[in-house]
Design an enzyme around this catalytic site. Structure first.
Site, mmCIF file in Angstrom:
data_model
loop_
_atom_site.group_PDB
_atom_site.id
_atom_site.type_symbol
_atom_site.label_atom_id
_atom_site.label_comp_id
_atom_site.label_asym_id
_atom_site.label_seq_id
_atom_site.Cartn_x
_atom_site.Cartn_y
_atom_site.Cartn_z
ATOM 1 N N PRO A 1 6.051 -6.584 -8.289
ATOM 2 C CA PRO A 1 4.707 -6.445 -8.861
ATOM 3 C C PRO A 1 3.689 -5.904 -7.851
ATOM 4 O O PRO A 1 3.514 -6.455 -6.771
ATOM 5 C CB PRO A 1 4.353 -7.877 -9.274
ATOM 6 C CG PRO A 1 5.663 -8.581 -9.396
ATOM 7 C CD PRO A 1 6.548 -7.941 -8.363
ATOM 8 N N GLU A 2 3.044 -4.808 -8.220
ATOM 9 C CA GLU A 2 1.960 -4.236 -7.420
ATOM 10 C C GLU A 2 0.705 -4.265 -8.291
ATOM 11 O O GLU A 2 0.731 -4.822 -9.392
ATOM 12 C CB GLU A 2 2.333 -2.816 -6.976
ATOM 13 C CG GLU A 2 3.673 -2.801 -6.222
ATOM 14 C CD GLU A 2 4.043 -1.431 -5.658
ATOM 15 O OE1 GLU A 2 3.187 -0.521 -5.669
ATOM 16 O OE2 GLU A 2 5.194 -1.278 -5.229
ATOM 17 N N LYS B 1 -3.054 -8.260 -5.477
ATOM 18 C CA LYS B 1 -1.901 -8.724 -6.246
ATOM 19 C C LYS B 1 -2.034 -10.178 -6.672
ATOM 20 O O LYS B 1 -1.055 -10.776 -7.119
ATOM 21 C CB LYS B 1 -0.632 -8.547 -5.407
ATOM 22 C CG LYS B 1 -0.370 -7.117 -4.946
ATOM 23 C CD LYS B 1 0.890 -7.066 -4.110
ATOM 24 C CE LYS B 1 1.014 -5.760 -3.374
ATOM 25 N NZ LYS B 1 2.156 -5.771 -2.431
ATOM 26 N N ARG C 1 9.539 -1.322 5.403
ATOM 27 C CA ARG C 1 9.940 -1.043 4.032
ATOM 28 C C ARG C 1 10.550 0.355 3.918
ATOM 29 O O ARG C 1 10.160 1.280 4.630
ATOM 30 C CB ARG C 1 8.725 -1.125 3.097
ATOM 31 C CG ARG C 1 8.044 -2.479 3.091
ATOM 32 C CD ARG C 1 8.942 -3.560 2.497
ATOM 33 N NE ARG C 1 9.278 -3.289 1.118
ATOM 34 C CZ ARG C 1 8.526 -3.642 0.072
ATOM 35 N NH1 ARG C 1 7.407 -4.260 0.260
ATOM 36 N NH2 ARG C 1 8.915 -3.365 -1.147
#
Ligand SMILES: [Zn+2]
Length: 254
Positions: A2-3, A59, A244
């Site tokens: 979820p962003e 978020k 990442r």
């Protein structure tokens, strides 16, 4: 994962299903996800309370209930579910006077906070930078005034909150900027292109509640190991930036 667009989708669903609804019971609270609160405290604070319109910062979903504010971070795998069906990955279930909301989260990252009132919400969101939807072009210069790699800065929630791996890569690809560059090194035109890229990605993703994996977007081809740039057909490249996996077009993002 979820962003900002996903959490905005959760915010809308919470608004639709839970605003004006009263909490009848709190159950299935997972202690691992509690941050500075307890299942008893959440139960005591929310029982009999009626939810107001929810908010969001980056978020983090903020659910005020005429006093206490429940805050949720969805981590890697979190979501809100309204089907009322018990599930092994439910980490917090609220029975409302109409309907049931479950905070479902398989990998148990993220968190559950409780603020006693709106004034205490800063204790939860205080370390976050401004929400990316509120960042002006001029404020982008402040965000970029950092020595770290650009991609890492875009995902640094204390610089500005809401972007994640997909939205950051997609925005950089739109702007044709190498994610490994130092944030501070961007010229004026590059900053403007980046700003437009971020706005565009967020604007197009928000109504859908996710970054759409369209074939004309980087997101649509990034999971394909042999994926090619939807714009120039160059073979996409992978790098690790800020811990990442980062996907970019080596031809256009120099
Ligand atoms: Zn390309």
């Amino acid at each position: 994962v979820p962003e900002l667009p996903d959490v905005e989708g959760f915010r809308r669903s919470f608004e639709h299903h839970a605003t004006g609804r009263t909490v009848r019971a709190v159950r299935s609270v997972d202690a691992i996800l509690l941050r500075g609160t307890s299942a008893q405290a959440i139960g005591r604070a929310l029982h009999g309370r009626t939810f107001q319109r929810p908010g969001r910062h980056g978020k983090v979903l903020l659910c005020p209930a005429h006093g206490p504010v429940l805050a949720l971070h969805f981590g890697m795998t979190g979501s809100l579910e309204w089907d009322g069906q018990p599930h092994a990955h439910d980490r917090l279930v609220l029975e409302l006077d109409r309907g049931v909301v479950a905070f479902r989260n398989m990998r148990r990252m993220g968190g559950i906070w409780l603020a006693r009132d709106a004034g205490e919400v800063g204790r939860i969101t205080g370390r976050l930078g401004p929400d990316w939807l509120d960042v002006s072009r001029r404020e982008l210069d402040d965000v970029l005034d950092r020595r770290a790699a650009l991609k890492a800065v875009l995902m640094d929630q204390t610089a500005a909150a809401g972007l994640g791996n997909l939205t950051a890569d997609e925005s950089l690809w739109r702007a044709r900027i190498d994610p490994r560059r130092t944030a501070r090194s961007l010229g004026r035109d590059e900053r403007s292109a980046l700003y437009r890229g971020i706005r565009r990605v967020l604007r197009d993703s928000l109504p859908l509640g996710r970054v759409p994996p369209r074939p004309t977007w980087l997101t649509g081809v990034r999971d394909d190991r042999a994926g090619r740039c939807p714009r120039c057909d160059e073979r996409l490249r992978r790098a690790t930036v800020g811990g990442r996996t980062t996907v970019y077009c080596p031809k256009e993002q120099r």
